[in-house]
Design a protein around this motif. Sequence first.
Motif, short mmCIF file in Angstrom:
data_model
loop_
_atom_site.label_atom_id
_atom_site.label_comp_id
_atom_site.label_asym_id
_atom_site.label_seq_id
_atom_site.Cartn_x
_atom_site.Cartn_y
_atom_site.Cartn_z
N THR A 1 14.47 11.72 -12.87
CA THR A 1 15.05 12.43 -11.75
C THR A 1 14.04 13.42 -11.19
O THR A 1 13.34 14.09 -11.95
N VAL A 2 13.96 13.50 -9.86
CA VAL A 2 13.21 14.56 -9.18
C VAL A 2 14.16 15.23 -8.20
O VAL A 2 14.86 14.56 -7.44
N ALA A 3 14.20 16.57 -8.24
CA ALA A 3 14.97 17.35 -7.27
C ALA A 3 13.99 18.15 -6.43
O ALA A 3 13.03 18.73 -6.96
N LEU A 4 14.23 18.17 -5.13
CA LEU A 4 13.37 18.89 -4.18
C LEU A 4 14.21 19.88 -3.39
O LEU A 4 15.30 19.54 -2.92
N SER A 5 13.69 21.08 -3.23
CA SER A 5 14.29 22.06 -2.34
C SER A 5 13.23 22.43 -1.31
O SER A 5 12.23 23.07 -1.64
N VAL A 6 13.45 21.99 -0.07
CA VAL A 6 12.47 22.16 1.01
C VAL A 6 12.97 23.23 1.97
O VAL A 6 14.02 23.07 2.60
N GLU A 7 12.24 24.33 2.06
CA GLU A 7 12.59 25.41 2.98
C GLU A 7 11.28 25.94 3.58
O GLU A 7 10.66 26.87 3.05
N PRO A 8 10.83 25.34 4.69
CA PRO A 8 9.48 25.61 5.20
C PRO A 8 9.16 27.07 5.46
O PRO A 8 8.00 27.48 5.32
N ASP A 9 10.15 27.88 5.86
CA ASP A 9 9.88 29.27 6.22
C ASP A 9 10.02 30.24 5.05
O ASP A 9 9.81 31.45 5.22
N ALA A 10 10.36 29.73 3.88
CA ALA A 10 10.54 30.60 2.71
C ALA A 10 9.19 30.96 2.09
O ALA A 10 8.17 30.31 2.32
N ARG B 1 17.24 31.20 -4.32
CA ARG B 1 15.82 30.91 -4.23
C ARG B 1 15.01 32.17 -4.57
O ARG B 1 15.19 33.21 -3.93
N PRO B 2 14.14 32.10 -5.57
CA PRO B 2 13.32 33.28 -5.89
C PRO B 2 12.46 33.69 -4.69
O PRO B 2 11.98 32.84 -3.93
N LEU B 3 12.27 35.00 -4.55
CA LEU B 3 11.47 35.51 -3.45
C LEU B 3 9.97 35.44 -3.74
O LEU B 3 9.15 35.47 -2.83
N THR B 4 9.61 35.36 -5.02
CA THR B 4 8.21 35.21 -5.42
C THR B 4 8.14 34.20 -6.55
O THR B 4 9.15 33.87 -7.17
N VAL B 5 6.94 33.76 -6.87
CA VAL B 5 6.77 32.79 -7.97
C VAL B 5 7.12 33.40 -9.32
O VAL B 5 7.34 32.68 -10.29
N GLU B 6 7.20 34.74 -9.38
CA GLU B 6 7.55 35.39 -10.64
C GLU B 6 9.04 35.32 -10.94
O GLU B 6 9.49 35.69 -12.02
N GLY B 7 9.82 34.85 -9.96
CA GLY B 7 11.23 34.62 -10.27
C GLY B 7 12.17 35.62 -9.63
O GLY B 7 11.81 36.27 -8.66
N PRO B 8 13.38 35.66 -10.16
CA PRO B 8 13.86 35.06 -11.43
C PRO B 8 14.12 33.56 -11.32
O PRO B 8 14.58 33.07 -10.29
N TRP B 9 13.85 32.84 -12.43
CA TRP B 9 13.99 31.39 -12.48
C TRP B 9 15.08 30.93 -13.44
O TRP B 9 15.22 29.73 -13.69
#
Length: 238
Positions: free
Chosen positions: A3-12, A163-171
Amino acid sequence: MCTVALSVEPDAAIPLIMVGVRDEFTGRPWVPPDEHWPGLVGGRDLQAGGTWLAVDPASGRAGALLNGHGVLADERRRRSRGDLPLLAAAQGRLPDLDLSRYDPFHLVLGEAGGARMWSWDGSGLRVTEFPPGTHMIVNSGWEEGEENERVAFFRPLFAEAARPLTVEGPWEEWAFLATGAGLPPEDPRAMVIRRELPDGRVFASLSVTMLALTPSGIRYDFTGAPRDPGSFHRVLPR
Protein backbone atom coordinates in the motif's frame (compact mmCIF):
# COMPACT_ATOMS: atom_id res chain seq x y z
CA MET A 1 -0.83 -6.43 -1.07
CA CYS A 2 1.47 -3.44 -0.60
CA THR A 3 0.00 0.00 0.00
CA VAL A 4 1.09 3.57 -0.73
CA ALA A 5 -0.83 6.57 0.64
CA LEU A 6 -0.22 10.06 -0.74
CA SER A 7 -1.29 13.41 0.64
CA VAL A 8 -0.76 16.11 -1.99
CA GLU A 9 -1.13 19.74 -0.89
CA PRO A 10 1.01 21.93 -3.19
CA ASP A 11 0.77 25.13 -1.11
CA ALA A 12 1.57 23.50 2.24
CA ALA A 13 4.94 23.66 3.97
CA ILE A 14 5.09 19.91 3.35
CA PRO A 15 3.59 19.58 -0.16
CA LEU A 16 3.77 15.76 -0.25
CA ILE A 17 3.43 13.19 2.51
CA MET A 18 4.02 9.61 1.40
CA VAL A 19 3.36 6.44 3.42
CA GLY A 20 4.47 3.03 2.18
CA VAL A 21 3.66 -0.40 3.65
CA ARG A 22 5.69 -3.28 2.25
CA ASP A 23 4.11 -6.76 2.17
CA GLU A 24 6.32 -9.76 1.39
CA PHE A 25 7.01 -13.35 2.36
CA THR A 26 8.68 -13.34 5.76
CA GLY A 27 11.39 -15.74 4.57
CA ARG A 28 12.68 -13.31 1.91
CA PRO A 29 15.88 -11.71 3.27
CA TRP A 30 16.32 -7.94 3.39
CA VAL A 31 18.19 -5.23 5.27
CA PRO A 32 16.89 -1.86 6.54
CA PRO A 33 17.37 1.44 4.69
CA ASP A 34 20.86 2.81 4.18
CA GLU A 35 22.94 4.11 1.30
CA HIS A 36 23.25 0.65 -0.24
CA TRP A 37 23.74 2.31 -3.67
CA PRO A 38 25.83 5.44 -4.32
CA GLY A 39 23.70 8.47 -3.52
CA LEU A 40 20.50 6.44 -3.03
CA VAL A 41 18.94 5.34 0.25
CA GLY A 42 16.47 2.51 0.77
CA GLY A 43 15.92 -0.93 2.20
CA ARG A 44 17.69 -3.64 0.20
CA ASP A 45 16.15 -6.90 -0.93
CA LEU A 46 18.94 -9.45 -0.55
CA GLN A 47 17.32 -11.96 -2.89
CA ALA A 48 17.23 -9.81 -6.03
CA GLY A 49 19.38 -6.87 -4.95
CA GLY A 50 16.87 -4.08 -5.53
CA THR A 51 14.43 -2.23 -3.32
CA TRP A 52 10.75 -1.48 -2.82
CA LEU A 53 11.34 2.21 -2.06
CA ALA A 54 14.31 4.44 -2.86
CA VAL A 55 15.15 8.03 -1.92
CA ASP A 56 17.58 10.35 -3.67
CA PRO A 57 18.39 12.94 -0.97
CA ALA A 58 20.23 15.23 -3.38
CA SER A 59 17.26 15.68 -5.72
CA GLY A 60 14.52 15.31 -3.10
CA ARG A 61 12.84 12.47 -4.98
CA ALA A 62 11.43 9.11 -3.89
CA GLY A 63 10.39 6.10 -5.93
CA ALA A 64 8.08 3.37 -4.59
CA LEU A 65 7.13 0.08 -6.23
CA LEU A 66 4.00 -2.05 -5.96
CA ASN A 67 3.37 -5.28 -7.83
CA GLY A 68 0.55 -4.97 -10.37
CA HIS A 69 -1.96 -7.22 -12.11
CA GLY A 70 -1.69 -8.45 -15.68
CA VAL A 71 0.45 -10.56 -17.98
CA LEU A 72 3.69 -11.89 -16.50
CA ALA A 73 6.97 -11.48 -18.36
CA ASP A 74 8.62 -14.45 -20.06
CA GLU A 75 10.62 -16.06 -17.24
CA ARG A 76 13.58 -16.52 -19.60
CA ARG A 77 13.87 -12.74 -20.06
CA ARG A 78 12.43 -11.47 -16.78
CA ARG A 79 14.21 -8.69 -14.88
CA SER A 80 13.65 -7.84 -11.24
CA ARG A 81 11.33 -4.89 -10.66
CA GLY A 82 13.47 -3.87 -7.69
CA ASP A 83 15.69 -1.68 -9.87
CA LEU A 84 12.76 0.54 -10.91
CA PRO A 85 12.47 2.66 -7.73
CA LEU A 86 16.21 3.30 -7.85
CA LEU A 87 16.11 4.42 -11.47
CA ALA A 88 13.05 6.61 -10.93
CA ALA A 89 14.45 8.32 -7.83
CA ALA A 90 17.77 8.97 -9.54
CA GLN A 91 16.40 10.15 -12.90
CA GLY A 92 13.02 11.63 -11.99
CA ARG A 93 11.21 9.56 -14.60
CA LEU A 94 10.57 6.05 -15.83
CA PRO A 95 13.68 5.30 -17.91
CA ASP A 96 13.45 4.03 -21.46
CA LEU A 97 13.30 0.30 -20.74
CA ASP A 98 12.04 -2.82 -22.45
CA LEU A 99 9.00 -3.17 -20.20
CA SER A 100 8.15 -6.58 -21.67
CA ARG A 101 10.93 -7.93 -19.44
CA TYR A 102 9.12 -6.82 -16.28
CA ASP A 103 6.14 -8.32 -14.51
CA PRO A 104 3.24 -5.86 -13.98
CA PHE A 105 3.95 -3.00 -11.61
CA HIS A 106 2.92 0.40 -10.31
CA LEU A 107 5.84 2.80 -9.90
CA VAL A 108 5.15 5.93 -7.84
CA LEU A 109 7.50 8.91 -8.06
CA GLY A 110 7.17 11.60 -5.41
CA GLU A 111 8.85 14.98 -4.99
CA ALA A 112 7.95 18.32 -3.44
CA GLY A 113 6.30 19.35 -6.72
CA GLY A 114 3.84 16.45 -6.67
CA ALA A 115 3.51 12.77 -7.51
CA ARG A 116 2.93 10.63 -10.59
CA MET A 117 2.67 6.92 -11.28
CA TRP A 118 3.49 4.57 -14.15
CA SER A 119 1.36 1.42 -14.33
CA TRP A 120 2.44 -1.49 -16.53
CA ASP A 121 0.07 -4.45 -16.95
CA GLY A 122 2.25 -6.52 -19.26
CA SER A 123 0.77 -5.10 -22.46
CA GLY A 124 0.33 -1.34 -21.98
CA LEU A 125 1.66 1.56 -19.93
CA ARG A 126 -0.56 4.12 -18.20
CA VAL A 127 0.65 7.34 -16.56
CA THR A 128 -1.21 9.00 -13.68
CA GLU A 129 -0.61 12.54 -12.40
CA PHE A 130 -2.04 12.82 -8.89
CA PRO A 131 -4.11 15.95 -8.25
CA PRO A 132 -4.22 17.67 -4.86
CA GLY A 133 -5.89 15.50 -2.26
CA THR A 134 -5.47 12.15 -0.54
CA HIS A 135 -4.83 9.06 -2.66
CA MET A 136 -4.17 5.38 -2.05
CA ILE A 137 -2.47 2.89 -4.33
CA VAL A 138 -2.73 -0.88 -3.90
CA ASN A 139 -1.88 -3.75 -6.23
CA SER A 140 -4.92 -3.01 -8.39
CA GLY A 141 -3.68 0.55 -8.84
CA TRP A 142 -5.02 3.97 -7.85
CA GLU A 143 -8.26 3.31 -5.98
CA GLU A 144 -10.73 6.19 -6.21
CA GLY A 145 -13.94 4.37 -5.23
CA GLU A 146 -15.13 2.48 -2.18
CA GLU A 147 -14.82 -1.03 -3.64
CA ASN A 148 -11.56 -1.75 -1.84
CA GLU A 149 -12.22 -2.19 1.89
CA ARG A 150 -8.75 -1.07 2.89
CA VAL A 151 -8.98 2.13 0.88
CA ALA A 152 -12.57 2.82 2.00
CA PHE A 153 -11.46 2.65 5.64
CA PHE A 154 -8.07 4.36 5.54
CA ARG A 155 -8.36 7.10 2.94
CA PRO A 156 -10.80 9.23 4.98
CA LEU A 157 -8.56 8.81 8.02
CA PHE A 158 -5.46 9.97 6.14
CA ALA A 159 -7.47 12.83 4.63
CA GLU A 160 -8.57 14.01 8.08
CA ALA A 161 -5.15 13.65 9.75
CA ALA A 162 -3.65 16.95 10.91
CA ARG A 163 -0.86 18.01 8.57
CA PRO A 164 2.35 18.91 10.44
CA LEU A 165 3.52 22.47 9.85
CA THR A 166 7.19 21.42 9.78
CA VAL A 167 9.09 18.18 9.18
CA GLU A 168 9.65 18.00 12.94
CA GLY A 169 6.00 17.13 13.41
CA PRO A 170 4.03 16.20 15.33
CA TRP A 171 3.78 12.88 13.44
CA GLU A 172 2.06 10.69 16.05
CA GLU A 173 -1.30 10.66 14.24
CA TRP A 174 0.35 9.73 10.95
CA ALA A 175 2.47 7.04 12.62
CA PHE A 176 -0.67 5.52 14.17
CA LEU A 177 -2.44 5.35 10.80
CA ALA A 178 0.66 4.15 8.92
CA THR A 179 1.06 1.22 11.31
CA GLY A 180 -2.51 0.03 10.83
CA ALA A 181 -4.63 2.17 13.17
CA GLY A 182 -4.98 -0.74 15.60
CA LEU A 183 -6.87 -3.05 13.23
CA PRO A 184 -6.03 -6.74 13.69
CA PRO A 185 -4.06 -8.20 10.76
CA GLU A 186 -6.87 -10.55 9.77
CA ASP A 187 -9.41 -7.71 9.39
CA PRO A 188 -10.38 -7.37 5.70
CA ARG A 189 -9.76 -3.61 6.01
CA ALA A 190 -6.28 -4.06 7.49
CA MET A 191 -3.33 -2.22 5.94
CA VAL A 192 -0.80 -4.12 8.09
CA ILE A 193 -1.43 -7.80 7.45
CA ARG A 194 -0.26 -11.33 8.25
CA ARG A 195 -1.40 -14.40 6.30
CA GLU A 196 -0.31 -17.97 7.05
CA LEU A 197 -0.50 -20.00 3.82
CA PRO A 198 -1.32 -23.72 3.57
CA ASP A 199 2.26 -24.53 2.52
CA GLY A 200 3.60 -23.06 5.76
CA ARG A 201 4.87 -19.78 4.36
CA VAL A 202 3.83 -16.48 5.90
CA PHE A 203 2.98 -13.39 3.86
CA ALA A 204 2.96 -10.25 5.96
CA SER A 205 3.63 -6.54 6.24
CA LEU A 206 7.35 -6.31 6.99
CA SER A 207 8.02 -2.58 7.19
CA VAL A 208 6.49 0.89 7.02
CA THR A 209 8.00 4.07 5.58
CA MET A 210 6.87 7.66 6.15
CA LEU A 211 8.25 10.45 3.96
CA ALA A 212 7.76 14.21 4.16
CA LEU A 213 8.88 15.79 0.88
CA THR A 214 9.56 19.53 0.95
CA PRO A 215 11.42 22.03 -1.26
CA SER A 216 14.30 21.96 1.23
CA GLY A 217 14.62 18.19 1.51
CA ILE A 218 13.10 14.92 2.70
CA ARG A 219 12.34 13.54 6.12
CA TYR A 220 12.49 9.73 5.94
CA ASP A 221 11.23 7.62 8.85
CA PHE A 222 11.19 3.82 8.87
CA THR A 223 10.17 0.90 11.05
CA GLY A 224 10.60 -2.84 10.71
CA ALA A 225 7.99 -3.34 13.46
CA PRO A 226 4.98 -2.44 11.33
CA ARG A 227 2.34 -2.57 14.07
CA ASP A 228 4.20 -0.33 16.53
CA PRO A 229 3.70 3.43 15.92
CA GLY A 230 6.41 4.21 18.46
CA SER A 231 9.11 2.22 16.66
CA PHE A 232 9.89 4.60 13.78
CA HIS A 233 13.46 5.83 13.51
CA ARG A 234 14.84 8.68 11.44
CA VAL A 235 16.74 7.64 8.31
CA LEU A 236 17.04 11.12 6.73
CA PRO A 237 18.23 13.69 7.36
CA ARG A 238 21.02 11.98 9.22
